[in-house]
Enzyme design. Structure first.
Site, PDB file in Angstrom:
ATOM      1  N   ARG A  48      -3.576  16.479 -16.522  1.00 18.00           N
ATOM      2  CA  ARG A  48      -4.448  16.698 -17.400  1.00 18.00           C
ATOM      3  C   ARG A  48      -5.438  16.225 -16.766  1.00 18.00           C
ATOM      4  NH1 ARG A  48       0.050  15.826 -20.934  1.00 18.00           N
ATOM      5  NH2 ARG A  48      -0.120  13.584 -20.365  1.00 18.00           N
ATOM      6  N   LYS A 138     -15.300  12.015 -33.365  1.00 16.92           N
ATOM      7  CA  LYS A 138     -14.816  12.975 -34.198  1.00 16.92           C
ATOM      8  C   LYS A 138     -13.409  12.763 -34.965  1.00 16.92           C
ATOM      9  CE  LYS A 138     -12.437  16.722 -32.370  1.00 16.92           C
ATOM     10  NZ  LYS A 138     -11.874  18.380 -31.951  1.00 16.92           N
ATOM     11  N   GLU A 181     -16.142  17.080 -38.913  1.00 15.30           N
ATOM     12  CA  GLU A 181     -15.382  18.204 -39.183  1.00 15.30           C
ATOM     13  C   GLU A 181     -14.408  18.881 -40.092  1.00 15.30           C
ATOM     14  OE1 GLU A 181     -13.587  19.342 -35.211  1.00 15.30           O
ATOM     15  OE2 GLU A 181     -13.394  20.750 -35.144  1.00 15.30           O
ATOM     16  N   LYS A 223     -20.009  19.191 -38.873  1.00 14.09           N
ATOM     17  CA  LYS A 223     -19.393  20.014 -37.166  1.00 14.09           C
ATOM     18  C   LYS A 223     -18.309  21.479 -37.383  1.00 14.09           C
ATOM     19  CE  LYS A 223     -16.270  20.826 -33.085  1.00 14.09           C
ATOM     20  NZ  LYS A 223     -15.814  20.047 -31.954  1.00 14.09           N
ATOM     21  N   SER A 265     -15.888  26.748 -32.342  1.00 16.47           N
ATOM     22  CA  SER A 265     -15.915  28.189 -31.640  1.00 16.47           C
ATOM     23  C   SER A 265     -14.395  28.638 -32.610  1.00 16.47           C
ATOM     24  CB  SER A 265     -15.940  28.415 -30.468  1.00 16.47           C
ATOM     25  OG  SER A 265     -15.001  28.050 -29.329  1.00 16.47           O
ATOM     26  N   GLY A 266     -13.370  27.447 -33.172  1.00 17.44           N
ATOM     27  CA  GLY A 266     -12.405  28.572 -33.886  1.00 17.44           C
ATOM     28  C   GLY A 266     -11.598  29.327 -33.519  1.00 17.44           C
ATOM     29  N   GLY A 267     -11.153  29.823 -32.547  1.00 18.39           N
ATOM     30  CA  GLY A 267     -10.604  30.730 -31.811  1.00 18.39           C
ATOM     31  C   GLY A 267     -11.573  32.675 -32.023  1.00 18.39           C
TER      32      GLY A 267
HETATM   33  P1  13P Z   1     -13.008  24.779 -30.257  1.00 19.54           P
HETATM   34  O1  13P Z   1     -14.375  25.109 -30.481  1.00 19.54           O
HETATM   35  O2  13P Z   1     -11.673  25.674 -29.060  1.00 19.54           O
HETATM   36  O3  13P Z   1     -12.396  25.259 -31.688  1.00 19.54           O
HETATM   37  O4  13P Z   1     -12.928  23.673 -30.990  1.00 19.54           O
HETATM   38  C1  13P Z   1     -13.684  22.882 -31.216  1.00 19.54           C
HETATM   39  C2  13P Z   1     -12.796  21.002 -31.295  1.00 19.54           C
HETATM   40  O5  13P Z   1     -13.237  20.645 -31.253  1.00 19.54           O
HETATM   41  C3  13P Z   1     -11.742  21.649 -32.968  1.00 19.54           C
HETATM   42  O6  13P Z   1     -11.917  20.229 -33.092  1.00 19.54           O
END
Ligand code: 13P
Length: 339
Positions: A48, A138, A181, A223, A265-267
């Site tokens: 990691r 966040k 978010e 976000k 981006s969410g997938g």
């Molecule tokens: P993704 O862009 O992969 O959705 O991740 C953003 C993120 O920070 C999710 O909490």
């Protein structure tokens, strides 16, 4: 006015500066390990660290990225030559951020829904992260849409919005700009119209709760997820439709004083993530009171991770693949992306 108001305002502005976005690299160990395991990469702290170093030391990352969001393990790590990651980030002209929620957990009495935890001891954790050099934070809440039309429940939206607002108020008290978010999940076969309806209700409640908790809008970044058809919906909306529905929803619900919008981006595919952001900035830039940019994880990292696969000889090319997506999304935030 809060003790940190001026600093928070300046930090929030810098996070969404022209042509810049935020690098989400705050996957919990569990999520990071899942992505490593899928590619046969050892799920250890050592790997990691190597991977996070690969990201942070990508040459001139700061041309496109205002700051990375770190995880608790990562903010305590250093590069292999002994420079703490936080210092490396600061020296590169970026702002260190930190994920402070402790995850979305099953919500009692609400089968199929989650509520995000992490308010316990949050004031103390914020003070520790601030002292370590973090300047923004966040917290991610997730809202699930089901096929039957029963979810999300009102209780789930309200509880998550309340959590986001309590977190944001504590962040501002302690000198961290909160990234708020609320993610409406892309999973499922719902239409874009249903996503619009749910995102609208969610954002409306988030801003009610933020107001109630006296959160300063010019000292936070939102976000959100984009308004988009579910992943398995047979009728996928086009790029312009997604851009128009998303901006319409934001204009209705987000106060003009909010410092900026930085999408997750969410997938979505990496191409769509860039194309949607670009379309919003090409078509609606003049009508938006806030900068509209990105805070992507998968849509920036995935090509680099897929290529690296834990092999040290592949690091330079993996970094180039990461930079390519960062550059493309930076261009999209300016409405200058072409695939
Ligand atoms: P993704 O862009 O992969 O959705 O991740 C953003 C993120 O920070 C999710 O909490």
């Amino acid at each position: 006015m809060g003790a940190y108001a001026q600093e928070l305002r300046a930090t929030a502005k810098a996070m969404v500066a022209r042509g810049k976005g935020i690098m989400a690299m705050d996957e919990s160990n569990g999520t990071c390990n899942k992505r490593f395991a899928a590619l046969g990469i050892p799920t250890t702290e050592e790997y990691r660290q190597v991977y996070r170093q690969l990201i942070l030391t990508a040459p001139n990352l700061s041309n496109y990225i205002s700051g990375p969001i770190l995880y608790d393990e990562t903010i305590r790590q250093s590069t292999t030559d002994g420079t703490p990651f936080v210092q490396f980030i600061q020296d590169a002209g970026m702002i260190p951020g930190i994920k402070v929620d402790t995850g979305a957990k099953d919500m009692a009495g609400h089968p199929g829904e989650k509520v995000t935890e992490g308010l316990d001891n949050l004031r103390d954790r914020i003070a520790e992260y601030y002292a370590m050099g973090a300047r923004f934070a966040k917290w991610r809440a997730v809202i699930t849409i089901d096929t039957a039309g029963d979810l999300p429940s009102w209780g789930c939206i309200e509880a998550n919005a309340h959590g986001l607002a309590r977190y944001a108020a504590l962040c501002q008290e302690g000198g961290l700009v909160p990234i708020v978010e609320p993610e409406v999940l892309i999973d499922g076969d719902h239409t874009i119209e249903r996503c619009l309806e749910v995102t609208d209700r969610t954002l409306a409640e988030v801003f009610v709760q933020l107001r109630n908790q006296r959160v300063e809008f010019d000292q936070m970044v939102l976000k959100p997820s984009m308004v988009i058809a579910g992943k398995t919906c047979l009728q996928q909306a086009g790029v312009d439709e997604v851009a128009a529905a998303t901006i319409q929803c934001l204009q209705k619900n987000v106060p003009a004083t909010v410092a900026g919008i930085a999408f997750l981006s969410g997938g979505q595919s990496i191409e769509n993530s860039s194309a949607h952001l670009n379309a919003m900035n090409v078509k609606f830039r003049d009508r938006c009171p806030w900068p509209v940019t990105f805070s992507y994880a998968r849509a920036i990292q995935q090509p680099a991770l897929d290529y690296w696969r834990g092999d040290s000889r592949r690091i330079p090319e993996a970094q180039q693949r990461l930079l390519r997506r960062a550059e493309f999304n930076s261009a999209a935030s300016l409405g200058q992306y072409s695939s």
